[in-house]
Design a protein around this motif. Structure first.
Motif, PDB file in Angstrom:
ATOM      1  N   ILE A   1       0.847  -1.195   0.000  1.00 20.82           N
ATOM      2  CA  ILE A   1       0.000   0.000   0.000  1.00 20.82           C
ATOM      3  C   ILE A   1       0.882   1.244   0.000  1.00 20.82           C
ATOM      4  CG2 ILE A   1      -1.750   1.302   1.278  1.00 20.82           C
ATOM      5  CD1 ILE A   1      -2.584  -1.404   2.541  1.00 20.82           C
ATOM      6  N   VAL A   2       0.549   2.191  -0.858  1.00 24.22           N
ATOM      7  CA  VAL A   2       1.281   3.460  -0.914  1.00 24.22           C
ATOM      8  C   VAL A   2       0.302   4.576  -0.556  1.00 24.22           C
ATOM      9  CG1 VAL A   2       2.518   5.093  -2.390  1.00 24.22           C
ATOM     10  CG2 VAL A   2       2.899   2.627  -2.644  1.00 24.22           C
ATOM     11  N   ARG A   3       0.640   5.333   0.513  1.00 26.38           N
ATOM     12  CA  ARG A   3      -0.258   6.385   0.984  1.00 26.38           C
ATOM     13  C   ARG A   3       0.475   7.724   1.020  1.00 26.38           C
ATOM     14  NH1 ARG A   3      -2.344   7.234   7.164  1.00 26.38           N
ATOM     15  NH2 ARG A   3      -3.876   8.899   6.780  1.00 26.38           N
ATOM     16  N   HIS A   4      -0.229   8.777   0.615  1.00 20.10           N
ATOM     17  CA  HIS A   4       0.332  10.129   0.675  1.00 20.10           C
ATOM     18  C   HIS A   4      -0.693  11.061   1.322  1.00 20.10           C
ATOM     19  CE1 HIS A   4       3.982   9.635  -1.798  1.00 20.10           C
ATOM     20  NE2 HIS A   4       3.279   8.708  -2.440  1.00 20.10           N
ATOM     21  N   ARG A   5      -0.316  11.669   2.436  1.00 22.58           N
ATOM     22  CA  ARG A   5      -1.159  12.707   3.036  1.00 22.58           C
ATOM     23  C   ARG A   5      -0.891  14.012   2.298  1.00 22.58           C
ATOM     24  NH1 ARG A   5      -3.787  11.816   7.568  1.00 22.58           N
ATOM     25  NH2 ARG A   5      -3.556  13.948   8.365  1.00 22.58           N
ATOM     26  N   LEU A   6      -1.966  14.677   1.881  1.00 26.20           N
ATOM     27  CA  LEU A   6      -1.841  15.872   1.037  1.00 26.20           C
ATOM     28  C   LEU A   6      -2.230  17.146   1.776  1.00 26.20           C
ATOM     29  CD1 LEU A   6      -3.543  14.330  -2.139  1.00 26.20           C
ATOM     30  CD2 LEU A   6      -1.119  14.284  -1.525  1.00 26.20           C
ATOM     31  N   ILE A   7      -2.344  17.054   3.094  1.00 27.92           N
ATOM     32  CA  ILE A   7      -2.791  18.209   3.880  1.00 27.92           C
ATOM     33  C   ILE A   7      -1.727  19.291   3.911  1.00 27.92           C
ATOM     34  CG2 ILE A   7      -3.494  18.985   6.178  1.00 27.92           C
ATOM     35  CD1 ILE A   7      -4.652  16.151   6.622  1.00 27.92           C
ATOM     36  N   ASP A   8      -0.494  18.881   4.141  1.00 22.99           N
ATOM     37  CA  ASP A   8       0.597  19.843   4.220  1.00 22.99           C
ATOM     38  C   ASP A   8       1.182  20.113   2.841  1.00 22.99           C
ATOM     39  OD1 ASP A   8       0.315  19.887   7.006  1.00 22.99           O
ATOM     40  OD2 ASP A   8       1.542  18.060   7.179  1.00 22.99           O
ATOM     41  N   ASN A   9       2.121  21.045   2.776  1.00 23.18           N
ATOM     42  CA  ASN A   9       2.787  21.346   1.517  1.00 23.18           C
ATOM     43  C   ASN A   9       3.534  20.115   1.008  1.00 23.18           C
ATOM     44  OD1 ASN A   9       1.917  24.013   1.479  1.00 23.18           O
ATOM     45  ND2 ASN A   9       3.697  24.734   2.629  1.00 23.18           N
ATOM     46  N   LEU A  10       3.463  19.900  -0.307  1.00 23.23           N
ATOM     47  CA  LEU A  10       4.149  18.757  -0.894  1.00 23.23           C
ATOM     48  C   LEU A  10       5.620  19.083  -1.127  1.00 23.23           C
ATOM     49  CD1 LEU A  10       1.485  17.728  -3.577  1.00 23.23           C
ATOM     50  CD2 LEU A  10       1.956  16.581  -1.417  1.00 23.23           C
ATOM     51  N   PRO A  11       6.486  18.092  -1.079  1.00 27.87           N
ATOM     52  CA  PRO A  11       7.894  18.333  -1.411  1.00 27.87           C
ATOM     53  C   PRO A  11       8.032  18.747  -2.879  1.00 27.87           C
ATOM     54  CG  PRO A  11       7.450  15.975  -1.141  1.00 27.87           C
ATOM     55  CD  PRO A  11       6.233  16.694  -0.673  1.00 27.87           C
ATOM     56  N   THR A  12       9.098  19.417  -3.202  1.00 27.52           N
ATOM     57  CA  THR A  12       9.282  19.944  -4.565  1.00 27.52           C
ATOM     58  C   THR A  12       9.367  18.832  -5.603  1.00 27.52           C
ATOM     59  OG1 THR A  12      11.674  20.007  -4.172  1.00 27.52           O
ATOM     60  CG2 THR A  12      10.419  22.039  -3.778  1.00 27.52           C
ATOM     61  N   ASN A  13       9.803  17.644  -5.203  1.00 26.77           N
ATOM     62  CA  ASN A  13       9.927  16.529  -6.155  1.00 26.77           C
ATOM     63  C   ASN A  13       8.711  15.610  -6.161  1.00 26.77           C
ATOM     64  OD1 ASN A  13      10.308  15.432  -3.628  1.00 26.77           O
ATOM     65  ND2 ASN A  13      11.996  14.073  -4.266  1.00 26.77           N
ATOM     66  N   ALA A  14       7.611  16.051  -5.542  1.00 26.02           N
ATOM     67  CA  ALA A  14       6.389  15.228  -5.514  1.00 26.02           C
ATOM     68  C   ALA A  14       5.888  14.984  -6.928  1.00 26.02           C
ATOM     69  CB  ALA A  14       5.316  15.912  -4.684  1.00 26.02           C
ATOM     70  N   HIS A  15       5.370  13.787  -7.163  1.00 28.14           N
ATOM     71  CA  HIS A  15       4.868  13.446  -8.492  1.00 28.14           C
ATOM     72  C   HIS A  15       3.695  14.344  -8.862  1.00 28.14           C
ATOM     73  CE1 HIS A  15       3.152  11.012 -11.787  1.00 28.14           C
ATOM     74  NE2 HIS A  15       4.393  10.602 -11.948  1.00 28.14           N
ATOM     75  N   ILE A  16       3.567  14.608 -10.165  1.00 28.61           N
ATOM     76  CA  ILE A  16       2.543  15.546 -10.636  1.00 28.61           C
ATOM     77  C   ILE A  16       1.136  15.107 -10.243  1.00 28.61           C
ATOM     78  CG2 ILE A  16       2.393  14.431 -12.913  1.00 28.61           C
ATOM     79  CD1 ILE A  16       1.894  17.253 -14.071  1.00 28.61           C
ATOM     80  N   ILE A  17       0.898  13.795 -10.164  1.00 28.52           N
ATOM     81  CA  ILE A  17      -0.453  13.328  -9.824  1.00 28.52           C
ATOM     82  C   ILE A  17      -0.839  13.769  -8.416  1.00 28.52           C
ATOM     83  CG2 ILE A  17       0.213  11.068  -8.894  1.00 28.52           C
ATOM     84  CD1 ILE A  17      -2.276   9.922 -10.258  1.00 28.52           C
ATOM     85  N   LEU A  18       0.129  13.835  -7.509  1.00 27.61           N
ATOM     86  CA  LEU A  18      -0.159  14.272  -6.144  1.00 27.61           C
ATOM     87  C   LEU A  18      -0.501  15.762  -6.123  1.00 27.61           C
ATOM     88  CD1 LEU A  18       2.659  12.348  -4.249  1.00 27.61           C
ATOM     89  CD2 LEU A  18       0.246  11.708  -4.495  1.00 27.61           C
ATOM     90  N   GLN A  19       0.229  16.546  -6.926  1.00 25.90           N
ATOM     91  CA  GLN A  19      -0.067  17.970  -6.997  1.00 25.90           C
ATOM     92  C   GLN A  19      -1.452  18.212  -7.586  1.00 25.90           C
ATOM     93  OE1 GLN A  19       2.022  20.607  -5.786  1.00 25.90           O
ATOM     94  NE2 GLN A  19      -0.018  21.503  -5.980  1.00 25.90           N
ATOM     95  N   GLU A  20      -1.804  17.435  -8.610  1.00 24.51           N
ATOM     96  CA  GLU A  20      -3.126  17.589  -9.239  1.00 24.51           C
ATOM     97  C   GLU A  20      -4.238  17.249  -8.256  1.00 24.51           C
ATOM     98  OE1 GLU A  20      -2.827  15.039 -12.615  1.00 24.51           O
ATOM     99  OE2 GLU A  20      -1.815  16.539 -13.867  1.00 24.51           O
ATOM    100  N   LEU A  21      -4.058  16.189  -7.496  1.00 23.47           N
ATOM    101  CA  LEU A  21      -5.067  15.802  -6.505  1.00 23.47           C
ATOM    102  C   LEU A  21      -5.188  16.849  -5.403  1.00 23.47           C
ATOM    103  CD1 LEU A  21      -4.250  12.003  -6.266  1.00 23.47           C
ATOM    104  CD2 LEU A  21      -6.426  12.968  -7.027  1.00 23.47           C
ATOM    105  N   LYS A  22      -4.067  17.393  -4.964  1.00 25.74           N
ATOM    106  CA  LYS A  22      -4.102  18.450  -3.942  1.00 25.74           C
ATOM    107  C   LYS A  22      -4.842  19.672  -4.477  1.00 25.74           C
ATOM    108  CE  LYS A  22      -1.141  21.130  -0.838  1.00 25.74           C
ATOM    109  NZ  LYS A  22      -1.844  20.715   0.392  1.00 25.74           N
ATOM    110  N   ASN A  23      -4.617  19.994  -5.745  1.00 23.48           N
ATOM    111  CA  ASN A  23      -5.318  21.129  -6.364  1.00 23.48           C
ATOM    112  C   ASN A  23      -6.819  20.881  -6.461  1.00 23.48           C
ATOM    113  OD1 ASN A  23      -2.870  22.432  -6.675  1.00 23.48           O
ATOM    114  ND2 ASN A  23      -2.619  21.847  -8.831  1.00 23.48           N
ATOM    115  N   GLU A  24      -7.204  19.594  -6.537  1.00 21.48           N
ATOM    116  CA  GLU A  24      -8.628  19.225  -6.587  1.00 21.48           C
ATOM    117  C   GLU A  24      -9.259  19.236  -5.189  1.00 21.48           C
ATOM    118  OE1 GLU A  24     -10.767  18.489  -8.933  1.00 21.48           O
ATOM    119  OE2 GLU A  24      -9.616  18.122 -10.762  1.00 21.48           O
ATOM    120  N   GLY A  25      -8.458  19.496  -4.164  1.00 18.28           N
ATOM    121  CA  GLY A  25      -8.977  19.548  -2.799  1.00 18.28           C
ATOM    122  C   GLY A  25      -8.816  18.274  -2.016  1.00 18.28           C
TER     123      GLY A  25
END
Length: 409
Positions: free
Chosen positions: A112-136
């Motif tokens: 299982i791979v889990r990413h909490r998106l509440i805090d700021n993402l690291p600069t090398n975070a994958h684009i899919i994580l940034q897109e999901l964070k932008n979606e709320g």
């Protein structure tokens, strides 16, 4: 011996928070009878929402064996009516959207791979994580699903709750997957079987096989327009070109014809060396007249597309292609022939033989498209009668026509 609480945690995700009981009951009864993965996912999401699951997005990926697509991806978003369906092509693994993604990590590690998106993402975070964070989204978890053939698909959930997923939430998702896995494996297997049948025998024939028409002698009488085509100078090309170049040309020819035929409602039944046997059935197209008209238009389309292909081949210094087409109509036997354990699903009958012999005449008459008189009576385009011709295996001469526009002056 394990305690009752231990087994409850495994099978039900524990007692705290929302319950998966109603969803499991649905999965074991109504849910498992659904045959469309998109419908299944929508109903699953509605059941989970009704039970207050902490969920804003669910995605299911199902691998398949298909010459064009790598997988089928189904995504549900809370508040959206339609399920998003995406079919990535082969090679998706080499793209930046996949490489380094949580999905790649989950599939490679089978964890299982889990990413909490509440805090700021690291600069090398994958684009899919940034897109999901932008979606709320505030939390994201990818669960690998390993089927009995060892292939790995994924079940992915995301939350927009300010606190993200709790430990209780994750336990419930893990428990739910115990019941989801066999249902998803059936979907994956069904998708693969359907894809293989579509690829190797065609969609219509594939559906008949899936419905149980699989015994030797299972057949029906159908009325159809018949197409038989053959590549010109194939033997010469085979002797003079490398295997790689020959296959490239042969596949280009097959693609031109197949695209033109399927676009008009026809189905390729067989590849016979460099030849193709194709049917346009009256049942599928509404009438024998419409079937003949569709077959003729497909022949015109294929010729037009071939001219475009030949310009590309000429620019590359490669040989140009040409082929002859014979079009006929009639009633044929459509079904299984062969041995008890090895069958071929094809069409048989005098009309098929006449179509193949008609195509042979295209070489003798130097005309790329020939029609029988029976076929010509059903089309609206002007034709020209070329004469009566005796052909091998046919007791009476063929009355041969071509399109007026194909006649050489």
């Amino acid at each position: 011996m394990a305690s009752n609480k231990h087994w409850q945690d495994i099978l039900w995700g524990g007692h705290t928070g929302w319950s998966i009981t109603n969803t499991i009951n649905w999965l074991l009864t109504t849910g498992r009878t659904l045959t469309d993965p998109a419908v299944f996912l929508k109903e699953l999401a509605l059941k989970l929402m009704k039970d207050d699951a902490n969920i804003a997005r669910i995605r299911i990926t199902l691998n398949t064996i298909d010459p064009e697509i790598r997988a089928s991806v189904y995504t549900w978003w809370r508040g959206r009516e339609e399920i998003d369906v995406f079919t990535p092509s082969h090679g998706i693994e080499s793209t930046t959207s996949y490489q380094g993604s949580p999905i790649e990590e989950a599939r490679n590690s089978c964890r299982i791979v889990r990413h909490r998106l509440i805090d700021n993402l690291p600069t090398n975070a994958h684009i899919i994580l940034q897109e999901l964070k932008n979606e709320g989204m505030t939390d994201y978890a990818v669960f690998p699903i390993q089927f009995t053939d060892k292939s790995i698909s994924t079940f992915i959930v995301a939350s927009d709750d300010p606190k993200g997923f709790s430990n209780s939430d994750l336990n419930k998702w893990k428990a739910l997957l115990l019941y989801l896995l066999p249902v998803l494996e059936v979907f994956s297997a069904r998708k693969t079987i359907q894809s293989l049948l579509n690829t190797y025998v065609g969609p219509s024939t594939g559906q008949k096989i899936l419905k149980g028409i699989v015994k030797r002698g299972d057949a029906e009488l159908i009325e159809c327009a018949l197409w038989y085509s053959d590549l010109r100078n194939f033997t010469v090309l085979t002797e003079s070109l490398s295997t790689e170049t020959m296959l490239q040309l042969l596949n280009a020819y097959f693609e031109v014809v197949t695209n033109a035929v399927t676009e008009r409602g026809g189905e390729v039944l067989r590849f016979i060396g460099d030849a193709m046997l194709i049917v346009f059935t009256a049942d599928e197209l509404g009438s024998i007249k419409q079937a003949c008209q569709a077959a003729l238009q497909a022949a015109i389309d294929a010729n037009t597309q071939l001219q475009t292909l030949n310009k590309e081949l000429e620019a590359k210094g490669m040989p140009q292609l040409s082929f002859g087409i014979g079009l006929n109509e009639g009633k044929v036997i459509y079904g299984n022939v062969g041995s008890l354990s090895r069958l071929d699903f094809t069409v048989m009958g005098p009309a098929v033989n006449r179509t193949a012999r008609l195509e042979d005449l295209t070489k003798k008459l130097s005309v790329d498209l020939l029609l029988t008189e029976e076929f010509a009576q059903y089309i609206t385009q002007p034709t020209q009668f070329l004469g009566s011709f005796n052909v091998r295996g046919v007791p009476t001469p063929l009355q041969v026509h071509t399109l007026a526009q194909c006649t050489k002056t």
